[in-house]
Design a protein around this motif. Structure first.
Motif, PDB file in Angstrom:
ATOM      1  N   ILE A 165       3.313 -26.661 -24.995  1.00 18.76           N
ATOM      2  CA  ILE A 165       2.430 -26.478 -23.840  1.00 18.76           C
ATOM      3  C   ILE A 165       2.253 -24.983 -23.590  1.00 18.76           C
ATOM      4  O   ILE A 165       3.225 -24.231 -23.549  1.00 18.76           O
ATOM      5  CB  ILE A 165       3.009 -27.162 -22.589  1.00 18.76           C
ATOM      6  CG1 ILE A 165       3.125 -28.676 -22.824  1.00 18.76           C
ATOM      7  CG2 ILE A 165       2.147 -26.870 -21.368  1.00 18.76           C
ATOM      8  CD1 ILE A 165       3.843 -29.414 -21.720  1.00 18.76           C
ATOM      9  N   GLU A 166       1.001 -24.556 -23.418  1.00 17.35           N
ATOM     10  CA  GLU A 166       0.696 -23.161 -23.130  1.00 17.35           C
ATOM     11  C   GLU A 166      -0.056 -23.069 -21.807  1.00 17.35           C
ATOM     12  O   GLU A 166      -1.029 -23.798 -21.595  1.00 17.35           O
ATOM     13  CB  GLU A 166      -0.123 -22.548 -24.272  1.00 17.35           C
ATOM     14  CG  GLU A 166       0.603 -22.621 -25.616  1.00 17.35           C
ATOM     15  CD  GLU A 166      -0.159 -21.980 -26.762  1.00 17.35           C
ATOM     16  OE1 GLU A 166      -1.229 -21.368 -26.509  1.00 17.35           O
ATOM     17  OE2 GLU A 166       0.305 -22.088 -27.910  1.00 17.35           O
ATOM     18  N   GLU A 167       0.402 -22.194 -20.930  1.00 12.43           N
ATOM     19  CA  GLU A 167      -0.207 -22.021 -19.609  1.00 12.43           C
ATOM     20  C   GLU A 167      -0.745 -20.603 -19.442  1.00 12.43           C
ATOM     21  O   GLU A 167      -0.101 -19.632 -19.838  1.00 12.43           O
ATOM     22  CB  GLU A 167       0.818 -22.316 -18.510  1.00 12.43           C
ATOM     23  CG  GLU A 167       1.273 -23.762 -18.466  1.00 12.43           C
ATOM     24  CD  GLU A 167       2.227 -24.048 -17.319  1.00 12.43           C
ATOM     25  OE1 GLU A 167       2.446 -25.229 -17.021  1.00 12.43           O
ATOM     26  OE2 GLU A 167       2.742 -23.070 -16.719  1.00 12.43           O
ATOM     27  N   PHE A 168      -1.913 -20.523 -18.865  1.00 14.68           N
ATOM     28  CA  PHE A 168      -2.571 -19.234 -18.640  1.00 14.68           C
ATOM     29  C   PHE A 168      -3.051 -19.156 -17.186  1.00 14.68           C
ATOM     30  O   PHE A 168      -3.457 -20.170 -16.610  1.00 14.68           O
ATOM     31  CB  PHE A 168      -3.780 -19.072 -19.568  1.00 14.68           C
ATOM     32  CG  PHE A 168      -3.462 -19.224 -21.027  1.00 14.68           C
ATOM     33  CD1 PHE A 168      -3.107 -18.129 -21.785  1.00 14.68           C
ATOM     34  CD2 PHE A 168      -3.523 -20.476 -21.625  1.00 14.68           C
ATOM     35  CE1 PHE A 168      -2.817 -18.269 -23.134  1.00 14.68           C
ATOM     36  CE2 PHE A 168      -3.227 -20.632 -22.971  1.00 14.68           C
ATOM     37  CZ  PHE A 168      -2.875 -19.530 -23.732  1.00 14.68           C
ATOM     38  N   ILE A 169      -3.025 -17.952 -16.624  1.00 12.63           N
ATOM     39  CA  ILE A 169      -3.592 -17.695 -15.301  1.00 12.63           C
ATOM     40  C   ILE A 169      -4.788 -16.773 -15.494  1.00 12.63           C
ATOM     41  O   ILE A 169      -4.639 -15.636 -15.953  1.00 12.63           O
ATOM     42  CB  ILE A 169      -2.580 -17.051 -14.336  1.00 12.63           C
ATOM     43  CG1 ILE A 169      -1.333 -17.927 -14.200  1.00 12.63           C
ATOM     44  CG2 ILE A 169      -3.234 -16.810 -12.984  1.00 12.63           C
ATOM     45  CD1 ILE A 169      -1.602 -19.283 -13.571  1.00 12.63           C
ATOM     46  N   LYS A 170      -5.975 -17.263 -15.162  1.00 16.56           N
ATOM     47  CA  LYS A 170      -7.181 -16.442 -15.331  1.00 16.56           C
ATOM     48  C   LYS A 170      -7.181 -15.277 -14.347  1.00 16.56           C
ATOM     49  O   LYS A 170      -6.799 -15.421 -13.184  1.00 16.56           O
ATOM     50  CB  LYS A 170      -8.429 -17.301 -15.144  1.00 16.56           C
ATOM     51  CG  LYS A 170      -8.602 -18.378 -16.221  1.00 16.56           C
ATOM     52  CD  LYS A 170      -9.909 -19.117 -16.074  1.00 16.56           C
ATOM     53  CE  LYS A 170     -11.080 -18.232 -16.397  1.00 16.56           C
ATOM     54  NZ  LYS A 170     -12.358 -18.970 -16.445  1.00 16.56           N
TER      55      LYS A 170
END
Length: 363
Positions: A287-292
Motif C-alpha cells: 500500500i502506498e499513500e500520498f498527500i497532494k
C-alpha cells in the motif's frame, strides 16, 4: 474471505487433493507444479527479511543433437519501505537495501536473469497528478543511482538484471524505461511503448511514449525483451518482440487491484502461447499513500503482487502473494520455445503479409 488470499490459497482451502490435481491440470496446464526446494540458508534469509520464496521448473523434451538450454529466472516483487513524505534519498536507500537482500538470496540460488518491478526504486507517485515534487526520482538510464547500484550487483553475481526506472534524458524528457545490465555491462534500454490514461493513471502527463521500438537483448543466457506494464494489453507489442527473436519477455508492472486484476493472469499467458516464448509477469505489492500538495488530499493505492511465469506451452506457475514481498524463481529450458513453435506451427501459419497489407490499408 480475506482480500489478501491468492487463488491457490482459496483452492487449497476448499478442495481435496484429487480435486486440486484436476484444478491444476485444467487451470495451470499440469497437475504437478514441479516445485524446487530452496537451500536452508535461503529459507533463513527469507524469514529474516520477510520475503516469500517460490520456485518451479519447466522441462523440455530431451533431444539427441541439441543440449538443454537451462536458465534460472528470478522475479522480484516488493513494497516501498518508508512513507512517501520522507526525504527522497532516504526512501531510495531503504528500497536499495531491501532489494539487495532479495537479490542476494536469488544469487545464492543460482538465478542468472532477474527482473525487478516497474519503477522499482521509488513509490509509484504517478497517481498524484503532481510532477515537480517528485522530479528528483527521475534519473539517467546509463549512469543514474539505480543503474550504478544494479551494475555492481550484476557484476558481483555475473547476473543479467533488468532495472525498470523513471528516466530523464539529456533534453530533460522523462521516459518509463527498463535498463538491461549483463555481468556489469550496460546492454541497452527499452522505453515503455504504450502509456495509460485511465482513471488516476494519466502517465502521458509525465513522460513520452517509447521511441526505441521493440529491442531484444542478446545476453549471456538467452535473448530477452521487456514489455513494460500497460504494453501487455497490446497483442502486437508482444508479437514484435517475438518477431525480433525474444525467447523470454518480462512484464514489469505497477497495477492496482481495481485495474484489471481479473485479466492479470490471462494476457501474458496468452502471449506466451501465441508467440512461443516464456513470459514473466512482475507486479509491485503493498500500500502506498500520498498527500497532494495543493489540497492535502490523501491518495492510497494498493498493489496486488501475484507475479508468475508462463511457458510457451501455456503452463504457468502459481502466483506469488498478493500482499508480501516475494522472489519467484523459474528454472526453464529454452529449447521448449522452439519445440512448441514446431509443434503448433504458429510462425508458419501466421499470415503476416496478409495482416500487414490490411493494416496499411487502414492507416
Amino acid at each position: 474471505m480475506a482480500r489478501s488470499q491468492t487463488l491457490d490459497e482459496i483452492v487449497k482451502n476448499n478442495l481435496n487433493l484429487e480435486q486440486i490435481n484436476e484444478f491444476n491440470r485444467i487451470y495451470y496446464g499440469r497437475e504437478d507444479h514441479c516445485e524446487i526446494k530452496f537451500k536452508p540458508a535461503s529459507v533463513i534469509a527469507s524469514e529474516k527479511f520477510e520475503v516469500e520464496l517460490a520456485a518451479y521448473s519447466f522441462h523440455a523434451a530431451k533431444e539427441e543433437v541439441r543440449k538443454p538450454r537451462l536458465v534460472k529466472l528470478g522475479l522480484v516483487q516488493h513494497s516501498i519501505v518508508l512513507p512517501t513524505n520522507e526525504p527522497l534519498i532516504s526512501q531510495r536507500k531503504a528500497i536499495f537495501n531491501k532489494v539487495e537482500n532479495i537479490i542476494n538470496i536469488a544469487a545464492s540460488e543460482g538465478v542468472q536473469i532477474l527482473c525487478l518491478q516497474e519503477t522499482w526504486s521509488m513509490p509509484f507517485f504517478l497517481c498524484t497528478g503532481e510532477k515537480d515534487k517528485w522530479s528528483e526520482f527521475a534519473e539517467s538510464a546509463e549512469n543514474g543511482p539505480s543503474t550504478k547500484f544494479i551494475t555492481n550487483l550484476s557484476k558481483k553475481y555475473s547476473m543479467v538484471i533488468i532495472s525498470p526506472i523513471l528516466e530523464i534524458d539529456n533534453n530533460n524528457i522523462w521516459w518509463n524505461t527498463a535498463v538491461v545490465i549483463d555481468n556489469g555491462k550496460y546492454l541497452g534500454k527499452h522505453r515503455k511503448n504504450h502509456l495509460p490514461s485511465v482513471g488516476s493513471f494519466s502517465e502521458t502527463a509525465y513522460y513520452a511514449p517509447g521511441n526505441l521500438g521493440h529491442p531484444v537483448f542478446e545476453t549471456q543466457y538467452g535473448k530477452i525483451a521487456v514489455n513494460i506494464c500497460f504494453g501487455r494489453h497490446h497483442a502486437l507489442n508482444w508479437l514484435m518482440f517475438a518477431l525480433n527473436g525474444a525467447e523470454i519477455v518480462f512484464n514489469p508492472s505497477a497495477t492496482i487491484s481495481e485495474f484489471g486484476e481479473s485479466f492479470w493472469g490471462i494476457e501474458a499467458r496468452n502471449a506466451a502461447i501465441a508467440n512461443g516464448f516464456f513470459t514473466c509477469s512482475i507486479n509491485r505489492v503493498g500500500i502506498e499513500e500520498f498527500i497532494k500538495t495543493l489540497d492535502n488530499k490523501k491518495i492510497t493505492r494498493s498493489y496486488y503482487g501475484s507475479s508468475y511465469i508462463t511457458a510457451p506451452n501455456g503452463c504457468r506457475t502459481p502466483g506469488l502473494s498478493r500482499v508480501k514481498d516475494g522472489l519467484l524463481i523459474g528454472e526453464i529450458d529454452l529449447n521448449l520455445c522452439r519445440q512448441i513453435r514446431d509443434h503448433w506451427g504458429f510462425p508458419m501459419t501466421s499470415r503476416l503479409e496478409m495482416y500487414s497489407k490490411e493494416l496499411n490499408e487502414k492507416q
